[in-house]
Design a protein around this motif. Structure first.
Motif, PDB file in Angstrom:
ATOM      1  N   GLY A 156       0.819  -1.205   0.000  1.00 51.55           N
ATOM      2  CA  GLY A 156       0.000   0.000   0.000  1.00 51.55           C
ATOM      3  C   GLY A 156       0.856   1.259   0.000  1.00 51.55           C
ATOM      4  O   GLY A 156       0.555   2.230  -0.704  1.00 51.55           O
ATOM      5  N   THR A 157       1.924   1.235   0.771  1.00 51.46           N
ATOM      6  CA  THR A 157       2.812   2.399   0.854  1.00 51.46           C
ATOM      7  C   THR A 157       3.388   2.745  -0.519  1.00 51.46           C
ATOM      8  O   THR A 157       3.419   3.909  -0.911  1.00 51.46           O
ATOM      9  CB  THR A 157       3.946   2.111   1.864  1.00 51.46           C
ATOM     10  OG1 THR A 157       3.366   1.799   3.131  1.00 51.46           O
ATOM     11  CG2 THR A 157       4.878   3.296   2.012  1.00 51.46           C
TER      12      THR A 157
ATOM     13  N   ASP B   2       0.686   4.377  -2.703  1.00 51.17           N
ATOM     14  CA  ASP B   2       0.470   5.779  -2.317  1.00 51.17           C
ATOM     15  C   ASP B   2       1.595   6.667  -2.838  1.00 51.17           C
ATOM     16  O   ASP B   2       1.357   7.712  -3.440  1.00 51.17           O
ATOM     17  CB  ASP B   2       0.434   5.899  -0.783  1.00 51.17           C
ATOM     18  CG  ASP B   2      -0.884   5.413  -0.184  1.00 51.17           C
ATOM     19  OD1 ASP B   2      -1.927   5.483  -0.862  1.00 51.17           O
ATOM     20  OD2 ASP B   2      -0.870   4.971   0.987  1.00 51.17           O
TER      21      ASP B   2
ATOM     22  N   MET C 157      -7.847   9.994   2.073  1.00 47.56           N
ATOM     23  CA  MET C 157      -8.077   8.556   2.264  1.00 47.56           C
ATOM     24  C   MET C 157      -9.553   8.183   2.148  1.00 47.56           C
ATOM     25  O   MET C 157     -10.433   8.998   2.410  1.00 47.56           O
ATOM     26  CB  MET C 157      -7.478   8.072   3.584  1.00 47.56           C
ATOM     27  CG  MET C 157      -8.164   8.577   4.817  1.00 47.56           C
ATOM     28  SD  MET C 157      -7.150   8.443   6.335  1.00 47.56           S
ATOM     29  CE  MET C 157      -6.265   6.924   6.192  1.00 47.56           C
TER      30      MET C 157
ATOM     31  N   ASP D  33      -6.151   6.824  -0.679  1.00 42.95           N
ATOM     32  CA  ASP D  33      -5.600   5.667  -0.001  1.00 42.95           C
ATOM     33  C   ASP D  33      -6.802   4.851   0.478  1.00 42.95           C
ATOM     34  O   ASP D  33      -7.445   5.199   1.466  1.00 42.95           O
ATOM     35  CB  ASP D  33      -4.736   6.143   1.174  1.00 42.95           C
ATOM     36  CG  ASP D  33      -4.198   4.994   2.015  1.00 42.95           C
ATOM     37  OD1 ASP D  33      -4.749   3.875   1.939  1.00 42.95           O
ATOM     38  OD2 ASP D  33      -3.233   5.215   2.767  1.00 42.95           O
TER      39      ASP D  33
ATOM     40  N   VAL E 186      -6.684   1.646   1.312  1.00 44.84           N
ATOM     41  CA  VAL E 186      -6.163   0.398   1.870  1.00 44.84           C
ATOM     42  C   VAL E 186      -7.142  -0.221   2.872  1.00 44.84           C
ATOM     43  O   VAL E 186      -7.333  -1.423   2.892  1.00 44.84           O
ATOM     44  CB  VAL E 186      -4.769   0.629   2.498  1.00 44.84           C
ATOM     45  CG1 VAL E 186      -4.326  -0.581   3.316  1.00 44.84           C
ATOM     46  CG2 VAL E 186      -3.744   0.933   1.415  1.00 44.84           C
ATOM     47  N   GLN E 187      -7.794   0.616   3.681  1.00 41.11           N
ATOM     48  CA  GLN E 187      -8.727   0.064   4.674  1.00 41.11           C
ATOM     49  C   GLN E 187     -10.119  -0.162   4.113  1.00 41.11           C
ATOM     50  O   GLN E 187     -10.919  -0.878   4.734  1.00 41.11           O
ATOM     51  CB  GLN E 187      -8.818   0.988   5.897  1.00 41.11           C
ATOM     52  CG  GLN E 187      -7.571   1.015   6.745  1.00 41.11           C
ATOM     53  CD  GLN E 187      -7.257  -0.320   7.409  1.00 41.11           C
ATOM     54  OE1 GLN E 187      -8.111  -1.211   7.535  1.00 41.11           O
ATOM     55  NE2 GLN E 187      -6.028  -0.484   7.835  1.00 41.11           N
TER      56      GLN E 187
ATOM     57  N   HIS F  13      -2.170  -7.357   2.436  1.00 44.60           N
ATOM     58  CA  HIS F  13      -2.230  -7.914   3.793  1.00 44.60           C
ATOM     59  C   HIS F  13      -3.347  -7.344   4.655  1.00 44.60           C
ATOM     60  O   HIS F  13      -3.560  -7.801   5.771  1.00 44.60           O
ATOM     61  CB  HIS F  13      -0.866  -7.815   4.491  1.00 44.60           C
ATOM     62  CG  HIS F  13      -0.472  -6.462   4.986  1.00 44.60           C
ATOM     63  ND1 HIS F  13      -0.587  -6.119   6.308  1.00 44.60           N
ATOM     64  CD2 HIS F  13       0.037  -5.390   4.362  1.00 44.60           C
ATOM     65  CE1 HIS F  13      -0.146  -4.867   6.469  1.00 44.60           C
ATOM     66  NE2 HIS F  13       0.239  -4.414   5.301  1.00 44.60           N
ATOM     67  N   LYS F  14      -4.081  -6.362   4.133  1.00 46.87           N
ATOM     68  CA  LYS F  14      -5.238  -5.856   4.866  1.00 46.87           C
ATOM     69  C   LYS F  14      -6.526  -6.576   4.457  1.00 46.87           C
ATOM     70  O   LYS F  14      -7.574  -6.307   4.995  1.00 46.87           O
ATOM     71  CB  LYS F  14      -5.398  -4.346   4.650  1.00 46.87           C
ATOM     72  CG  LYS F  14      -4.174  -3.499   5.018  1.00 46.87           C
ATOM     73  CD  LYS F  14      -3.925  -3.443   6.497  1.00 46.87           C
ATOM     74  CE  LYS F  14      -2.624  -2.751   6.875  1.00 46.87           C
ATOM     75  NZ  LYS F  14      -2.654  -1.298   6.845  1.00 46.87           N
TER      76      LYS F  14
HETATM   77  C1  PLP Z   1      -1.737  -0.451   6.273  1.00 48.65           C
HETATM   78  C2  PLP Z   1      -2.036   0.836   5.594  1.00 48.65           C
HETATM   79  C3  PLP Z   1      -1.169   1.368   4.624  1.00 48.65           C
HETATM   80  C4  PLP Z   1       0.151   0.729   4.284  1.00 48.65           C
HETATM   81  O1  PLP Z   1       0.010  -0.466   3.573  1.00 48.65           O
HETATM   82  P1  PLP Z   1       1.298  -1.431   3.500  1.00 48.65           P
HETATM   83  O2  PLP Z   1       0.899  -2.494   2.529  1.00 48.65           O
HETATM   84  O3  PLP Z   1       1.503  -1.951   4.870  1.00 48.65           O
HETATM   85  O4  PLP Z   1       2.423  -0.605   3.007  1.00 48.65           O
HETATM   86  C5  PLP Z   1      -1.513   2.547   3.999  1.00 48.65           C
HETATM   87  N1  PLP Z   1      -2.659   3.164   4.300  1.00 48.65           N
HETATM   88  C6  PLP Z   1      -3.528   2.700   5.214  1.00 48.65           C
HETATM   89  C7  PLP Z   1      -4.788   3.432   5.476  1.00 48.65           C
HETATM   90  C8  PLP Z   1      -3.242   1.518   5.896  1.00 48.65           C
HETATM   91  O5  PLP Z   1      -4.097   1.075   6.804  1.00 48.65           O
END
Ligand code: PLP
Length: 390
Positions: free
Chosen positions: A71-72, A75, A146, A175, A177-178, A200-201
């Motif tokens: 995710g990083t 972004d 986000m 973002d 990711v969540q 992994h989330k």
């Molecule tokens: C976990 C997370 C990330 C980072 O993702 P990674 O795969 O661990 O780099 C970025 N943004 C949010 C909102 C996250 O919860």
């Protein structure tokens, strides 16, 4: 001791079905997908399938999906690309409550001469769209807001943000990711130009992610080298993990209803029972729209670390907020941005559920938590006053 894992916003268990899907791609089907021979070709086909599965979950075209390492990276790649696409524009807009993957990058860019505006949020963690309208101008290259906050679960009105961004000709990144896999989304009807997700989330392994890049949006790659990912992200594909991510996205689609009914009901019950059984508690962001799995809850006059340690003794895994900033005694930047009083911000913990949690686990937390809070309050002067007044 069997763990009760309620820290799914930090990372998730790899689903067994996901692991089975990726397993052959280590020792048997290890060909390079770029090779001309059949042996690599069958891996390429499976990566194509993974791309379609990710695209289906997002409602995008397969060619709008770029696989990354996390995710990083997604972004960072999106924001850096926008700045290269518009070299004359020097303004970046983000929020005070972003994950460090966005916030640290933006603050570093500020040191290198970019003008960075961090939008504020209200006491419930909600964004002020009026502030966005006021600060966005023709100098704005990128707006990164986000989709949902990792600490509180608060969901932002990304489509409304995107509509404002479009009027000014800037690019809009989110973002997500969540959010991906927890709430439905449809990029075919969206104002989002770029979006980040992480394996992994959502029950895929660590070390794989993806970015959505809207067709027609210019992109300058972060990693250059070979022609992988149509030269948008070079480096030999992490084929096993990409295949796993595809499977995880397929499953997330199938479990979307479960997440928003059964998982949400477990979260709601946990929240309701804690509020009923423990005095001086507040739910962070409770008036806002939230993810179905997340509960950020503040216990006045106790230290979050203390709660976590005592829960840990019972096998209960929760978090004091962002795993990335823990280890410091500073209250989380998200709760501070929301103006959560110091006495509450310090006593905030996050429970984040997944489809692998059960009602029995929630029962156990509901039973174990009240004596933990009482014990900690007995140890603090303010906490004792509080207990004697109840
Ligand atoms: C976990 C997370 C990330 C980072 O993702 P990674 O795969 O661990 O780099 C970025 N943004 C949010 C909102 C996250 O919860």
């Amino acid at each position: 001791m069997k763990e009760i894992y309620l820290d799914n916003n930090a990372t998730t268990k790899v689903d067994e079905a996901v692991f089975e899907e990726m397993r052959p791609y280590f020792c048997e089907l290890y060909g390079n997908p770029s090779s001309m021979h059949f042996f690599g070709g069958q891996v390429q086909n499976k990566i194509d399938e993974a791309r379609k599965r990710v695209a289906k979950l997002l409602g995008s075209l397969p060619e709008e999906i770029i696989f990354t390492s996390c995710g990083t990276e997604s972004d960072n790649a999106a924001i850096r690309s926008a700045l290269e696409v518009f070299p004359e524009k020097r303004h970046i807009i983000t929020t005070r409550v972003e994950h460090p993957a966005v916030l640290t990058l933006c603050r570093n860019l500020a040191k290198r001469g970019y003008r960075v505006t961090e939008l504020s949020v209200d006491g419930e963690g909600r964004l002020d769209l009026g502030e966005l309208r006021k600060v966005i101008d023709n100098d704005t290259a990128i707006v990164s807001v986000m989709y949902a906050n990792n600490e509180t679960g608060v969901i932002f009105p990304v489509e409304e943000v995107g509509a404002i961004v479009k009027e000014k000709g800037a690019l809009f990144h989110t973002d997500a990711v969540q959010a991906v896999g927890k709430i439905p989304m449809d990029m075919s009807k969206s104002t989002i130009d770029m979006l980040a997700l992480s394996g992994h989330k959502l029950h895929a392994p660590k070390g794989v992610g993806a970015m959505y890049l809207r067709k027609g949006v210019s992109f300058r790659p972060f990693m250059v080298g070979g022609h992988q990912e149509r030269s948008r992200r070079s480096g030999t594909e992490n084929s096993a993990s990409i295949i796993a991510l595809g499977k995880a996205c397929e499953l997330a689609g199938q479990f979307m209803l479960d997440e928003n009914t059964r998982v949400k009901a477990m979260r709601d019950r946990l929240e309701k029972e804690i509020l009923a059984r423990i005095p001086s508690v507040r739910v962070n962001g409770c008036q806002a729209e939230r993810l179905p799995n997340t509960l950020s809850i503040a216990f006045e006059f106790v230290e979050g670390e203390g709660i976590l340690l005592l829960l840990n003794e019972k096998g209960i895994c929760a978090s004091s907020g962002s795993a990335c900033t823990s280890g410091s005694l500073e209250p989380s930047h998200v709760l501070r941005a929301m103006g959560v009083p110091f006495t509450c911000a310090h006593g905030s913990i996050r429970f984040s559920l997944s489809r692998f949690n059960t009602d029995e686990e929630i029962d156990l937390v509901i039973r174990e938590l009240p004596p933990v809070i009482t014990r900690l309050r007995e140890m603090s002067p303010f906490g004792r006053d509080l207990l004697s007044s109840h």
